[in-house]
Design a protein around this motif. Sequence first.
Motif, mmCIF file in Angstrom:
data_model
loop_
_atom_site.group_PDB
_atom_site.id
_atom_site.type_symbol
_atom_site.label_atom_id
_atom_site.label_comp_id
_atom_site.label_asym_id
_atom_site.label_seq_id
_atom_site.Cartn_x
_atom_site.Cartn_y
_atom_site.Cartn_z
ATOM 1 N N TYR A 47 -2.588 2.204 -4.624
ATOM 2 C CA TYR A 47 -2.110 3.586 -4.495
ATOM 3 C C TYR A 47 -3.119 4.429 -3.710
ATOM 4 O O TYR A 47 -4.255 4.019 -3.473
ATOM 5 N N GLU A 48 -2.671 5.628 -3.354
ATOM 6 C CA GLU A 48 -3.536 6.589 -2.656
ATOM 7 C C GLU A 48 -4.214 5.933 -1.474
ATOM 8 O O GLU A 48 -5.400 6.158 -1.210
ATOM 9 N N THR A 49 -3.459 5.097 -0.794
ATOM 10 C CA THR A 49 -3.997 4.330 0.323
ATOM 11 C C THR A 49 -3.208 4.691 1.578
ATOM 12 O O THR A 49 -2.010 4.416 1.664
ATOM 13 N N GLU A 50 -3.881 5.333 2.508
ATOM 14 C CA GLU A 50 -3.238 5.831 3.723
ATOM 15 C C GLU A 50 -3.437 4.863 4.859
ATOM 16 O O GLU A 50 -4.558 4.391 5.080
ATOM 17 N N VAL A 51 -2.376 4.617 5.611
ATOM 18 C CA VAL A 51 -2.534 3.822 6.834
ATOM 19 C C VAL A 51 -3.108 4.745 7.903
ATOM 20 O O VAL A 51 -2.611 5.856 8.101
ATOM 21 N N VAL A 52 -4.174 4.300 8.570
ATOM 22 C CA VAL A 52 -4.713 5.127 9.659
ATOM 23 C C VAL A 52 -4.558 4.453 11.019
ATOM 24 O O VAL A 52 -4.555 5.127 12.042
ATOM 25 N N ASP A 53 -4.416 3.134 11.037
ATOM 26 C CA ASP A 53 -4.191 2.462 12.329
ATOM 27 C C ASP A 53 -3.509 1.119 12.097
ATOM 28 O O ASP A 53 -3.590 0.544 10.993
ATOM 29 N N ILE A 54 -2.821 0.697 13.129
ATOM 30 C CA ILE A 54 -2.143 -0.587 13.070
ATOM 31 C C ILE A 54 -2.510 -1.353 14.335
ATOM 32 O O ILE A 54 -2.384 -0.816 15.449
ATOM 33 N N ALA A 55 -3.001 -2.596 14.186
ATOM 34 C CA ALA A 55 -3.288 -3.438 15.356
ATOM 35 C C ALA A 55 -2.019 -4.187 15.710
ATOM 36 O O ALA A 55 -1.608 -5.116 15.011
ATOM 37 N N LEU A 56 -1.350 -3.727 16.770
ATOM 38 C CA LEU A 56 -0.064 -4.296 17.172
ATOM 39 C C LEU A 56 -0.116 -4.498 18.683
ATOM 40 O O LEU A 56 -0.037 -3.530 19.447
ATOM 41 N N ASP A 57 -0.301 -5.745 19.104
ATOM 42 C CA ASP A 57 -0.399 -6.024 20.543
ATOM 43 C C ASP A 57 0.743 -6.924 20.964
ATOM 44 O O ASP A 57 0.981 -7.964 20.353
ATOM 45 N N ASP A 58 1.441 -6.498 22.015
ATOM 46 C CA ASP A 58 2.601 -7.251 22.516
ATOM 47 C C ASP A 58 3.559 -7.598 21.376
ATOM 48 O O ASP A 58 4.075 -8.718 21.325
ATOM 49 N N GLY A 59 3.760 -6.676 20.493
ATOM 50 C CA GLY A 59 4.728 -6.918 19.431
ATOM 51 C C GLY A 59 4.238 -7.866 18.359
ATOM 52 O O GLY A 59 5.022 -8.396 17.581
ATOM 53 N N VAL B 236 0.843 -1.199 0.000
ATOM 54 C CA VAL B 236 0.000 0.000 0.000
ATOM 55 C C VAL B 236 0.878 1.250 0.000
ATOM 56 O O VAL B 236 1.796 1.395 0.787
ATOM 57 N N GLU B 237 0.599 2.119 -0.928
ATOM 58 C CA GLU B 237 1.377 3.348 -1.141
ATOM 59 C C GLU B 237 0.430 4.527 -0.941
ATOM 60 O O GLU B 237 -0.669 4.551 -1.522
ATOM 61 N N SER B 238 0.843 5.503 -0.127
ATOM 62 C CA SER B 238 -0.061 6.622 0.154
ATOM 63 C C SER B 238 -0.143 7.592 -1.028
ATOM 64 O O SER B 238 -1.146 8.257 -1.227
ATOM 65 N N ALA B 239 0.907 7.653 -1.828
ATOM 66 C CA ALA B 239 0.939 8.633 -2.923
ATOM 67 C C ALA B 239 0.134 8.131 -4.115
ATOM 68 O O ALA B 239 -0.058 6.932 -4.284
ATOM 69 N N PRO B 240 -0.317 9.055 -4.969
ATOM 70 C CA PRO B 240 -0.882 8.636 -6.249
ATOM 71 C C PRO B 240 0.227 8.090 -7.150
ATOM 72 O O PRO B 240 1.412 8.321 -6.882
ATOM 73 N N ILE B 241 -0.167 7.419 -8.190
ATOM 74 C CA ILE B 241 0.810 6.713 -9.026
ATOM 75 C C ILE B 241 1.887 7.651 -9.574
ATOM 76 O O ILE B 241 3.058 7.278 -9.653
ATOM 77 N N ALA B 242 1.518 8.883 -9.895
ATOM 78 C CA ALA B 242 2.497 9.818 -10.479
ATOM 79 C C ALA B 242 3.605 10.183 -9.490
ATOM 80 O O ALA B 242 4.698 10.559 -9.894
ATOM 81 N N PHE B 243 3.306 10.096 -8.205
ATOM 82 C CA PHE B 243 4.297 10.488 -7.192
ATOM 83 C C PHE B 243 4.730 9.301 -6.340
ATOM 84 O O PHE B 243 5.241 9.466 -5.242
ATOM 85 N N ARG B 244 4.485 8.091 -6.843
ATOM 86 C CA ARG B 244 4.844 6.900 -6.071
ATOM 87 C C ARG B 244 6.352 6.836 -5.859
ATOM 88 O O ARG B 244 7.119 7.408 -6.632
#
Lengths: 467, 377
Positions: free
Chosen positions: A155-167, A38-46
């Motif tokens: 593309y154009e996909t932003e991470v908003v949260d990560i489920a990370l418990d005890d590593g 997953v890439e936050s930028a659009p394809i032109a700025f990947r």
Amino acid sequence: MQPFDPSRTWDVLVLGGGNAALCAAITARAAGASVLLVESAPIAFRGGNSRHTRNMRTMHDAPLGPLTDAYPEEEYWQDLVKVTGGLTDERLARMAIRETERHVPWMIAHGVRFQAPLGGTLHLARTNAFFLGGGKALVNAYYAAAQALGVAVSYETEVVDIALDDGRFASATVARAGERHAIRAKAAVVAAGGFESNLAWLREAWGPPADNFIVRGTPYNMGVVLKLLLAKGARAVSDPTQGHCVAIDARSPRYDGGIVTRVDAVSLGIVVNREARRFYDEGEDFWPKRYAIWGRLVAAQPEQIGYSIIDAKSMGRFMPPVFPPVKAASIHELADALGLDAEALERTIAGFNAAVRPGTFDHTKLDDCRTEGLSPPKTHWARRIDTPPYYAYPLRPGITFTYLGVAIDERSRMLMQEGSPAANVYAAGEIMAGNILGKGYLAGIGMAIGTTFGRIAGAEAARHALA
Amino acid sequence: MRSPEAPSLEGLVAEAQRVLAICNACRYCEGYCAVFPALERRLSFSEGDIHYLASLCHNCGSCLYACQYAPPHEFRLDFPRVMAEVRGATYRKYTWPGAFSGLFGRNGLAVGLAIIAALVLAFAFIAAYAGPERFVSAWSDAQGSFHALLPHDVMTGIFGIVFVAAVALLGVGFARFWRDMGEKGGELAAASAAEAAHDAFTLKYLDGGGIGCTYPDARPSYARRRFHHLTFYGFLLCFAATCVATIYYYGFGWKAPYPYLSLPVILGTLGGIGLLIGPPGLLWLKARRDPELADPRQGGMDVAFLVLLFLTGVTGLGLLAWRETAAMGTLLAIHLAMVLALFATMPYGKFVHAVYRFAALARFHLERRRPLDHTAE
């Protein structure tokens, strides 16, 4: 392929879309894992800052591809020690260095092409392998290779949260086109860069001077993934004021100006601040070895601005900058054009000219043209500034990338605060470059770090997922 | 349909100067072709430099896809398109007489009218000389049957005049262009010319630095180079066939049509096959190319030239295939009309790119031997 199918669990989820992310995705997919990138930028700025790169500093014991002579591990390591002042992790650094030699054939196999060093960069012919067409061509080749292997890309996909418990990573929540999706994966590679595009975070770290910084790199590195990981117990390395920061033309765009914003005139003349005073030895060493300290030097000046001043003798003796110089027939006029105190600038230049000792000017070596009795001195290439027209380039600190990151071990596993590795999270690229770069910068080492730990992270993540 | 107005030369030069300053500060594309090493020799760019660099550019597209400043970046750097637009201006500026420069803008129309005029001329002449019934009556393949329709001296006279005029007009363009690049007349040294010829005959710079150029899309490919080779060598073989036939006639008194295994027919057949495949291939690629690479104002000129080359090849092969039938008279008239139209429009159409590109390549090889008057280090 449906990237956001809620019933699906990917083997490897790669967060980020630059060199390290692509190396990880290609390696994991080649090992048999299903991979979503997953890439936050659009394809032109990947491609993050990889889009702006042009070479990889590469170890070699004999001529290799376009690289001449030899650049042994020990010399590479000593160069790194010099620029970081020892603020580096020797074990990880030597891993990155040693692997570079093996990267070259792997990169060629995945569509990257190399070329002789670019005009004006002959000093790097021995140490840095240049990509044909630069970093964006490399990024394009890697995306084509990844997609040919079957890596899914969003593309154009932003991470908003990560489920990370005890590593242990379970899923990431992403936003695309206004919708949120939870993506489950057996392993995650975090390769989402630093936070250099996040002006609020820069201000938090630097205070008001950050308002005068220019982001030379991508506008898409907001540090979202980094912040989430630190908040969820990842161990931090380096500090938020450290980064690759060079002096660039003050007229550059706020973001994404890249290579053309550099000003290579500094070592040929003098640099003054807002008060028309010099503040550092412009001739300390060759510019390619010193350009990376000038960002911080300018950042420490009032209003974070400097002016590189040369005379007619030096025009045409350095790589042409993209913006035309401010030009004037006299020092007084130049000061007026720059908005500096004319008498102060005349005093500074008169003082400098009086301190210049006779010598034989040679910009290709550390010559004997220096000042005497001047503070700060100019130790090489000191020539009187006395031949009109006079030229000036205004300078600002230009951030390329930040070093605050997550700690890793030699398997690229992200370390948690107590020191144990996360179960299934691997970090690569800028987000972990601070393990090796405590401060300073060595041209082309970012790509070395990203490629080495990208490939390791991809292999380890696939191994974990397929076990 | 009339093409939109071309941008002013001043505006084009200013935009090219902006773009070239960015390229000169970046230099990442240096490995792709000759244009970037050539621009790096300069710190500023005169109008003459810009015409030179534009004609050195083969519009392969590799630099656009590699460009970190390509649109939508705020620098909006589209190097191939700017160079294409400048080439359009180059053709208009250096063509002679200047009053004909408008033909480049309405090239589809110009070529179409030339074809019609040539057809009218060919049919009218043959009808008047041999009689209109000859278009529909059978002809034996006896030596000289072509010239029973059109006397050889008339044909040689008309084509000779058109050919010599075309070469002279193209030569004037070359000389004007060469002078404006700042080169003296005598400096086209043999070695540089030979190197330029090598680059032109191999299409050295249609290779994206060794992986194939990004045309018609981002995937590197050699398709364009191959179709261009078919077109160019097809044209040359046809031209060679004509030359050999002329020698046969005047040197040995052998009259066309020649046997299938004679040198002119073999050369013409191979050339015709090249023109049968090459131009449609280039048109097919052109239809698929990334619009970012193109100057839309030149579409008509490109298409007109390729269509005319294709028609020349097809009608030549058609004449060969049916020369012993009742259709021979008609086919001969059509084929000769196509060849006439091709040569008549040569100085005012896409063909001129070969002249300026050769000049630019020769200049590149001349210049790269000279020491720099500044160090860009």
